[in-house]
Design an enzyme around this catalytic site. Structure first.
Site, PDB file in Angstrom:
ATOM      1  CB  THR A  51      41.327  43.112  34.830  1.00 38.17           C
ATOM      2  OG1 THR A  51      40.297  43.757  35.546  1.00 38.17           O
ATOM      3  CG2 THR A  51      41.818  41.933  35.604  1.00 38.17           C
TER       4      THR A  51
ATOM      5  CB  VAL B 215      32.883  41.751  45.673  1.00 39.92           C
ATOM      6  CG1 VAL B 215      33.992  40.718  45.624  1.00 39.92           C
ATOM      7  CG2 VAL B 215      32.744  42.308  47.087  1.00 39.92           C
TER       8      VAL B 215
HETATM    9  N1  ASP Z   1      36.762  41.842  35.762  1.00 44.51           N
HETATM   10  C1  ASP Z   1      36.990  43.150  36.313  1.00 44.51           C
HETATM   11  C2  ASP Z   1      35.834  43.517  37.198  1.00 44.51           C
HETATM   12  O1  ASP Z   1      34.701  43.383  36.801  1.00 44.51           O
HETATM   13  C3  ASP Z   1      37.185  44.208  35.291  1.00 44.51           C
HETATM   14  C4  ASP Z   1      38.165  43.878  34.189  1.00 44.51           C
HETATM   15  O2  ASP Z   1      38.387  42.720  33.879  1.00 44.51           O
HETATM   16  O3  ASP Z   1      38.733  44.790  33.623  1.00 44.51           O
HETATM   17  O4  ASP Z   1      36.063  43.978  38.275  1.00 44.51           O
END
Ligand code: ASP
Length: 308
Positions: free
Chosen positions: A169, A198
């Site tokens: 992310t 989600v």
């Molecule tokens: N937080 C994101 C999710 O769980 C993944 C990430 O941070 O890479 O969708």
């Protein structure tokens, strides 16, 4: 007021993304470009949108182009934007076939319905004449095929979440010359998740800002939601804790719960902070005087600060 900027490219390892030098150079290039906008008077919100757009366009990160595939081999992206000055949250959840989900979140800032999921987000993209775009990269397709190869010998593919999340992310938090704070986060999700799952990224748990502080999170979304991490850190600052105290306390709690997550933050006085319970956080910052990053932090280092 001297602008401040902090951004991240997720919590996964450097190897996944091409090693230390290439991740450092892409984060630095983006931090410098976006900081230059803030120095020229761009708003925190505008700078966050530009930073997210640049990171979404960079295939090495799991957002926009280069997003991971979900269990059924589809890309579904989520993004959120929060204007701290107006305390206004907007976002899209599980949107497909757009280049920059953060642009939809930006448009929704002015709407009365501000968080749209799959069909609604697709309809909005159509209404706005956003050109259809395929964010799939060969690397992500091969990665998915490799992980799913046994499924093709079965009648039904396993459409449930895998234990090992992808975590790439992106997020940006900015403070502008007027002292306004904004935060944005964008993701392809944690990879191989169940259809309809989600992400935290388009929730206040993963992205939050007020006129006091802003936070963007990365890591396992379910852990971030359980901690309500972004909102918790920001609200603690609003209740009088320093950014350092708010981050430390929140990360200590997250460590005690054996979570796998990270956060970047800044406050309206210009303090910067980051914290993590996972081994790696790919973040970079610009204070106006110096540029730095967290790429070489040890697995045991759980938080860091740059005071004003
Ligand atoms: N937080 C994101 C999710 O769980 C993944 C990430 O941070 O890479 O969708």
């Amino acid at each position: 007021m001297q602008p401040k900027l902090i951004l991240h490219g997720g919590a996964s390892s450097l190897d996944d993304k091409g090693g230390l030098d290439s991740v450092r150079s892409s984060l630095r290039e983006i931090v410098e470009e976006v900081y230059a906008l803030l120095s020229q008077g761009e708003s925190a919100l505008g700078a966050v949108v530009r930073g997210c757009e640049r990171l979404e366009n960079e295939p090495r990160f799991n957002a926009g182009t280069g997003s991971v595939l979900q269990s059924d081999g589809q890309v579904r992206m989520s993004a959120a934007l929060m204007d701290g000055a107006r305390q206004n949250f907007s976002g899209v959840i599980n949107v497909s076939r757009v280049k920059n989900p953060i642009h939809l979140a930006q448009y929704l800032q002015q709407e009365t319905d501000r968080i749209l999921s799959d069909y609604g987000a697709a309809e909005l993209a159509r209404e706005l004449s956003v050109p259809p775009y395929d964010p799939l990269t060969d690397f992500r397709l091969r990665e998915w095929q490799e992980e799913r190869k046994d499924n093709f010998s079965k009648k039904m593919a396993r459409l449930i979440a895998e234990p090992e999340p992808r975590r790439g992310t992106i997020g940006v938090v900015a403070l502008d010359q007027e002292g306004r704070v904004a935060a944005g986060t964008s993701t392809g999700g944690k990879g191989l998740e169940r259809i309809g799952r989600v992400s935290d990224s388009a929730m206040p748990a993963g992205n939050y800002a007020t006129d006091q502080a802003g936070v963007s999170c990365t890591g396992v979304g379910e852990d971030i939601i359980n901690e309500c991490l972004a909102a918790k850190i920001v609200i603690r600052v609003g209740d009088g804790l320093s950014l350092e105290e708010a981050m430390t306390k929140s990360i200590q709690e997250a460590l005690a719960h054996q979570t796998d997550l990270a956060a970047i933050a800044l406050d309206r006085r210009g303090g910067l902070a980051w914290g993590k319970t996972c081994p790696v956080l790919l973040a970079a910052y610009h204070t106006g005087e110096r540029i730095g990053d967290t790429l070489e932090l040890g697995a045991e280092e759980s938080a860091g600060f740059i005071a004003v």
